[in-house]
Write a protein that holds these residues in place. Structure first.
Motif, PDB file in Angstrom:
ATOM      1  N   ASP A  64      -9.525  -1.563 -10.176  1.00 30.10           N
ATOM      2  CA  ASP A  64      -8.185  -1.330 -10.715  1.00 30.10           C
ATOM      3  C   ASP A  64      -7.986  -2.303 -11.867  1.00 30.10           C
ATOM      4  O   ASP A  64      -8.568  -3.394 -11.876  1.00 30.10           O
ATOM      5  CB  ASP A  64      -7.118  -1.563  -9.639  1.00 30.10           C
ATOM      6  CG  ASP A  64      -5.743  -1.077 -10.056  1.00 30.10           C
ATOM      7  OD1 ASP A  64      -5.391   0.083  -9.735  1.00 30.10           O
ATOM      8  OD2 ASP A  64      -5.026  -1.858 -10.726  1.00 30.10           O
ATOM      9  N   ALA A  66      -5.646  -4.133 -12.277  1.00 31.68           N
ATOM     10  CA  ALA A  66      -5.038  -5.358 -11.745  1.00 31.68           C
ATOM     11  C   ALA A  66      -6.080  -6.413 -11.430  1.00 31.68           C
ATOM     12  O   ALA A  66      -5.774  -7.611 -11.403  1.00 31.68           O
ATOM     13  CB  ALA A  66      -4.211  -5.041 -10.500  1.00 31.68           C
ATOM     14  N   ALA A  74      -3.156 -10.684  -7.441  1.00 37.48           N
ATOM     15  CA  ALA A  74      -3.812  -9.393  -7.227  1.00 37.48           C
ATOM     16  C   ALA A  74      -4.835  -9.482  -6.094  1.00 37.48           C
ATOM     17  O   ALA A  74      -4.953  -8.559  -5.276  1.00 37.48           O
ATOM     18  CB  ALA A  74      -4.482  -8.929  -8.515  1.00 37.48           C
ATOM     19  N   HIS A  77      -2.915  -9.620  -2.797  1.00 37.78           N
ATOM     20  CA  HIS A  77      -2.310  -8.313  -2.546  1.00 37.78           C
ATOM     21  C   HIS A  77      -3.360  -7.347  -2.004  1.00 37.78           C
ATOM     22  O   HIS A  77      -3.154  -6.685  -0.981  1.00 37.78           O
ATOM     23  CB  HIS A  77      -1.702  -7.782  -3.844  1.00 37.78           C
ATOM     24  CG  HIS A  77      -1.037  -6.458  -3.714  1.00 37.78           C
ATOM     25  ND1 HIS A  77       0.317  -6.319  -3.478  1.00 37.78           N
ATOM     26  CD2 HIS A  77      -1.538  -5.197  -3.773  1.00 37.78           C
ATOM     27  CE1 HIS A  77       0.619  -5.035  -3.403  1.00 37.78           C
ATOM     28  NE2 HIS A  77      -0.487  -4.326  -3.586  1.00 37.78           N
ATOM     29  N   ALA A  78      -4.496  -7.256  -2.688  1.00 35.27           N
ATOM     30  CA  ALA A  78      -5.556  -6.331  -2.284  1.00 35.27           C
ATOM     31  C   ALA A  78      -6.152  -6.723  -0.935  1.00 35.27           C
ATOM     32  O   ALA A  78      -6.377  -5.872  -0.064  1.00 35.27           O
ATOM     33  CB  ALA A  78      -6.639  -6.281  -3.354  1.00 35.27           C
ATOM     34  N   GLU A  81      -4.136  -5.929   2.224  1.00 40.69           N
ATOM     35  CA  GLU A  81      -4.214  -4.514   2.594  1.00 40.69           C
ATOM     36  C   GLU A  81      -5.571  -4.189   3.231  1.00 40.69           C
ATOM     37  O   GLU A  81      -5.641  -3.475   4.239  1.00 40.69           O
ATOM     38  CB  GLU A  81      -3.972  -3.646   1.357  1.00 40.69           C
ATOM     39  CG  GLU A  81      -3.812  -2.180   1.671  1.00 40.69           C
ATOM     40  CD  GLU A  81      -3.254  -1.385   0.499  1.00 40.69           C
ATOM     41  OE1 GLU A  81      -3.690  -0.232   0.335  1.00 40.69           O
ATOM     42  OE2 GLU A  81      -2.399  -1.913  -0.238  1.00 40.69           O
ATOM     43  N   PHE A 184      -1.370  -0.927  -5.865  1.00 41.25           N
ATOM     44  CA  PHE A 184      -0.898  -2.106  -6.606  1.00 41.25           C
ATOM     45  C   PHE A 184       0.499  -1.903  -7.192  1.00 41.25           C
ATOM     46  O   PHE A 184       0.950  -2.718  -7.995  1.00 41.25           O
ATOM     47  CB  PHE A 184      -1.876  -2.428  -7.739  1.00 41.25           C
ATOM     48  CG  PHE A 184      -3.165  -3.056  -7.280  1.00 41.25           C
ATOM     49  CD1 PHE A 184      -3.223  -4.412  -6.982  1.00 41.25           C
ATOM     50  CD2 PHE A 184      -4.309  -2.290  -7.140  1.00 41.25           C
ATOM     51  CE1 PHE A 184      -4.405  -4.995  -6.562  1.00 41.25           C
ATOM     52  CE2 PHE A 184      -5.505  -2.864  -6.725  1.00 41.25           C
ATOM     53  CZ  PHE A 184      -5.552  -4.217  -6.430  1.00 41.25           C
ATOM     54  N   GLN A 185       1.193  -0.844  -6.771  1.00 36.90           N
ATOM     55  CA  GLN A 185       2.489  -0.560  -7.383  1.00 36.90           C
ATOM     56  C   GLN A 185       3.497  -1.680  -7.143  1.00 36.90           C
ATOM     57  O   GLN A 185       4.364  -1.930  -7.990  1.00 36.90           O
ATOM     58  CB  GLN A 185       3.057   0.766  -6.842  1.00 36.90           C
ATOM     59  CG  GLN A 185       2.231   1.995  -7.171  1.00 36.90           C
ATOM     60  CD  GLN A 185       1.122   2.254  -6.151  1.00 36.90           C
ATOM     61  OE1 GLN A 185       0.810   1.387  -5.320  1.00 36.90           O
ATOM     62  NE2 GLN A 185       0.531   3.434  -6.218  1.00 36.90           N
ATOM     63  N   LEU A 187       2.741  -4.872  -6.749  1.00 29.20           N
ATOM     64  CA  LEU A 187       2.225  -6.177  -7.152  1.00 29.20           C
ATOM     65  C   LEU A 187       3.142  -6.831  -8.175  1.00 29.20           C
ATOM     66  O   LEU A 187       3.531  -6.206  -9.165  1.00 29.20           O
ATOM     67  CB  LEU A 187       0.825  -6.009  -7.760  1.00 29.20           C
ATOM     68  CG  LEU A 187       0.190  -7.256  -8.380  1.00 29.20           C
ATOM     69  CD1 LEU A 187      -0.056  -8.324  -7.317  1.00 29.20           C
ATOM     70  CD2 LEU A 187      -1.106  -6.898  -9.090  1.00 29.20           C
ATOM     71  N   ARG A 189       3.515  -8.781 -11.188  1.00 31.95           N
ATOM     72  CA  ARG A 189       2.614  -9.069 -12.303  1.00 31.95           C
ATOM     73  C   ARG A 189       3.188 -10.099 -13.275  1.00 31.95           C
ATOM     74  O   ARG A 189       2.678 -10.269 -14.383  1.00 31.95           O
ATOM     75  CB  ARG A 189       2.286  -7.777 -13.065  1.00 31.95           C
ATOM     76  CG  ARG A 189       1.617  -6.716 -12.197  1.00 31.95           C
ATOM     77  CD  ARG A 189       1.470  -5.395 -12.927  1.00 31.95           C
ATOM     78  NE  ARG A 189       0.985  -4.346 -12.063  1.00 31.95           N
ATOM     79  CZ  ARG A 189      -0.286  -3.941 -11.994  1.00 31.95           C
ATOM     80  NH1 ARG A 189      -1.178  -4.502 -12.782  1.00 31.95           N
ATOM     81  NH2 ARG A 189      -0.647  -2.978 -11.175  1.00 31.95           N
TER      82      ARG A 189
END
Length: 199
Positions: A64, A66, A74, A77-78, A81, A184-185, A187, A189
């Motif tokens: 991605d 990101a 990032a 976050h990843a 999940e 990642f919506q 996330l 940033r």
């Protein structure tokens, strides 16, 4: 399952990641846990090619924009999940500037222990015992994490030397490559890494 979080630079897997894989392969054998290398990159293909014969069971990729460049937000976050989905026993990376940057926040966010800078490990009964230096490396402290896994571990550079030839010789099959998806919506940033320097 043991997650190894790959570090990479300029489309190359770092030597420290090879050391993390060496640790994971040893611990995986002792505890009956398969080893998955997690690659967060865009593109991930060149890195996957370097890991297929590393003696691991799976290579799990997330591609991605990101994670096109390293970002602790990032990564966390990843990985949150992926960890929720895969339920690993250990999450391992090197005790590098990058590992020190994202692993503490990741462990805290999941309310799980982090044992940092490990130089040895042992299996005592069914328990994992990790050893790390304390008091400016004047003493070693052995720790057995409690509670439900995952347990988070960073490995001191040089503590688990990698021998790429041995890994390839012992690997009877090419690792399975799994393409993962992460949303990642949500996330944040607003914070970005502008520059990195290794000292």
């Amino acid at each position: 399952m043991i997650f190894v979080i790959a570090e990479h630079a300029e489309n190359r897997i770092t030597p420290l990641t090879r050391e993390s894989i060496a640790f994971a392969r040893q611990a995986g054998s002792d505890f009956g846990q398969p080893v998955t290398v997690v690659v967060l990159a865009n593109p991930a293909g060149p890195l996957v090619d370097q890991l297929k014969s590393a003696g691991v069971d799976r290579v799990l990729t997330v591609e991605d924009e990101a994670v096109q460049a390293y970002s602790p937000a990032a990564y966390n976050h990843a990985l949150r999940e992926l960890i929720a989905r895969e339920s690993p026993f250990l999450v391992v990376t090197s005790h590098s500037t990058q590992g020190l940057d994202f692993m503490p926040g990741l462990a805290v966010s999941l309310r799980r222990p982090l044992i940092a800078g490990c130089v040895e490990y042992a299996k005592q009964g069914d328990d994992l015992v990790l050893t790390r230096p304390v008091f400016n490396s004047r003493m070693n402290l052995s720790v057995s994490p409690r509670g439900a896994p995952p347990y988070f571990v960073t490995l001191a550079p040089g503590a688990f030397p990698a021998d790429e030839d041995d890994a390839k010789a012992e690997s009877s099959a090419t690792a399975e490559v799994v393409v993962g998806s992460v949303g990642f919506q949500t996330l944040d940033r607003r914070r970005q890494v502008v520059e990195r320097s290794e000292v």
